[in-house]
Write an enzyme that holds these catalytic residues in place. Structure first.
Site, PDB file in Angstrom:
ATOM      1  N   HIS A 254      -8.500   1.145  -3.922  1.00 58.34           N
ATOM      2  CA  HIS A 254      -9.471   0.897  -2.853  1.00 58.34           C
ATOM      3  C   HIS A 254     -10.121   2.229  -2.496  1.00 58.34           C
ATOM      4  CE1 HIS A 254     -10.020  -0.202   1.698  1.00 58.34           C
ATOM      5  NE2 HIS A 254     -11.171  -0.028   1.084  1.00 58.34           N
TER       6      HIS A 254
ATOM      7  N   HIS B 286      -1.159  -1.201  -4.317  1.00 57.00           N
ATOM      8  CA  HIS B 286      -2.434  -0.914  -3.658  1.00 57.00           C
ATOM      9  C   HIS B 286      -2.526   0.583  -3.391  1.00 57.00           C
ATOM     10  CE1 HIS B 286      -6.024  -2.224  -1.524  1.00 57.00           C
ATOM     11  NE2 HIS B 286      -5.740  -1.313  -0.598  1.00 57.00           N
TER      12      HIS B 286
ATOM     13  N   ASP C 173      -6.483  -6.738   4.073  1.00 55.96           N
ATOM     14  CA  ASP C 173      -5.833  -5.435   4.221  1.00 55.96           C
ATOM     15  C   ASP C 173      -5.899  -5.002   5.683  1.00 55.96           C
ATOM     16  OD1 ASP C 173      -4.873  -2.872   4.104  1.00 55.96           O
ATOM     17  OD2 ASP C 173      -6.338  -2.128   2.665  1.00 55.96           O
TER      18      ASP C 173
ATOM     19  N   MET D 151      -8.920   7.953   0.423  1.00 59.49           N
ATOM     20  CA  MET D 151      -9.755   8.331   1.562  1.00 59.49           C
ATOM     21  C   MET D 151     -10.234   9.765   1.388  1.00 59.49           C
ATOM     22  SD  MET D 151      -7.459   6.720   4.631  1.00 59.49           S
ATOM     23  CE  MET D 151      -6.619   5.133   4.433  1.00 59.49           C
TER      24      MET D 151
ATOM     25  N   ASP E 103      -4.742   3.492  -1.743  1.00 61.20           N
ATOM     26  CA  ASP E 103      -5.793   3.803  -0.774  1.00 61.20           C
ATOM     27  C   ASP E 103      -6.310   5.217  -0.967  1.00 61.20           C
ATOM     28  OD1 ASP E 103      -6.041   1.426   0.913  1.00 61.20           O
ATOM     29  OD2 ASP E 103      -3.960   1.820   1.453  1.00 61.20           O
TER      30      ASP E 103
ATOM     31  N   MET F 117     -11.283  -6.265   5.288  1.00 59.56           N
ATOM     32  CA  MET F 117     -10.505  -5.346   6.110  1.00 59.56           C
ATOM     33  C   MET F 117     -10.251  -5.993   7.469  1.00 59.56           C
ATOM     34  SD  MET F 117      -9.859  -2.729   4.261  1.00 59.56           S
ATOM     35  CE  MET F 117      -9.172  -1.679   5.547  1.00 59.56           C
TER      36      MET F 117
ATOM     37  N   MET G 258     -12.281   4.449  -0.421  1.00 58.07           N
ATOM     38  CA  MET G 258     -12.939   4.695   0.864  1.00 58.07           C
ATOM     39  C   MET G 258     -13.562   6.070   0.780  1.00 58.07           C
ATOM     40  SD  MET G 258      -9.959   3.055   3.266  1.00 58.07           S
ATOM     41  CE  MET G 258      -8.678   3.143   1.992  1.00 58.07           C
TER      42      MET G 258
ATOM     43  N   SER H   8       0.844  -1.194   0.000  1.00 56.22           N
ATOM     44  CA  SER H   8       0.000   0.000   0.000  1.00 56.22           C
ATOM     45  C   SER H   8       0.877   1.241   0.000  1.00 56.22           C
ATOM     46  CB  SER H   8      -0.906   0.011   1.228  1.00 56.22           C
ATOM     47  OG  SER H   8      -1.515   1.279   1.375  1.00 56.22           O
TER      48      SER H   8
END
Length: 225
Positions: free
Chosen positions: A65, A32, A174, A36, A34, A136, A67, A7
């Site tokens: 991913h 990966h 993850d 957010m 992330d 998760m 979020m 990540s």
């Protein structure tokens, strides 16, 4: 086949391109990514422009991913930026089936993400449309958290569903993945392992690609499964 997916949330952003090149050259399989939004989760990270910037640096799959809430608006932007896999949380979508369809319309693989307290019943209606399921093992929002052991039971339950379906679906984990527990996680059914601080904080200046030692250590543990 086991896949290691560092990540970039834990990478050194002052030299992100170098970090990504090094970790792939060290033997990682997937990048990966992330995302957010300081709304669905209490943190704010990176967007499509960063994905677009790193896309030319590697042939490795970029696993985004999301979020974020709402999720549909941002899906096409990440697809255009070079994402290969786009995953989202069912709580962040008004219509889960529609969001999966939107991802696939962008020629990306579609994933559904389950928080520690999110029930698996969402899979009852969309399992046949998914390419990846992400469990998760921490609550989303921050890197460096400890692994929640209950995630192992959730992995076993999802692995059973995948095997019974006969579908080729990646099962990703993850949160808190490290050398000490990756084998146990693999035994529970995971085949794709996101690791952030466990990899990027273990870089060695005397490694040819900085992360050779830690990636090799993770592989060695997986070889024991």
């Amino acid at each position: 086949m086991y896949r290691i997916a560092p990540s970039i949330l834990s990478a050194n952003f002052a030299k992100l391109g170098e970090e990504i090149t090094n970790v792939v050259d060290s033997g990682a399989d997937i990048i990966h990514f992330d995302v957010m939004d300081n709304h669905y989760v209490p943190n704010l990270t990176i967007g499509p422009l960063v994905c677009e910037a790193i896309r030319p640096l590697t042939n490795a799959m970029i696993d985004v991913h999301l979020m974020v809430e709402p999720v549909d608006r941002i899906v096409p932007d990440f697809a255009k930026a070079g994402a290969n896999i786009i995953s989202f949380h069912p709580e962040a979508s008004g219509h889960i089936d529609r969001t999966i369809g939107l991802i696939k319309e962008q020629d990306c693989l579609a994933g559904l993400v389950f928080n520690p307290a999110t029930p698996l019943h969402y899979l009852d209606h969309v399992l046949d449309k998914l390419d990846l399921i992400l469990i998760m093992s921490v609550n989303p929002g921050f890197g460096g958290q400890k692994f929640i052991p209950e995630a192992l039971n959730k992995l076993k339950a999802v692995r059973k569903r995948i095997d019974e379906s006969g579908k080729n679906i990646m099962l990703e984990i993850d949160g808190g993945v490290k050398v000490d527990n990756i084998a146990e996680i693999a035994r529970a059914g995971a085949d794709t392992f996101v690791a952030g601080s466990a990899i990027y904080h273990a870089g060695k200046d005397n490694d040819p690609h900085r992360y050779d030692t830690i990636v090799s250590a993770l592989r060695a543990e997986l070889d024991k499964v």
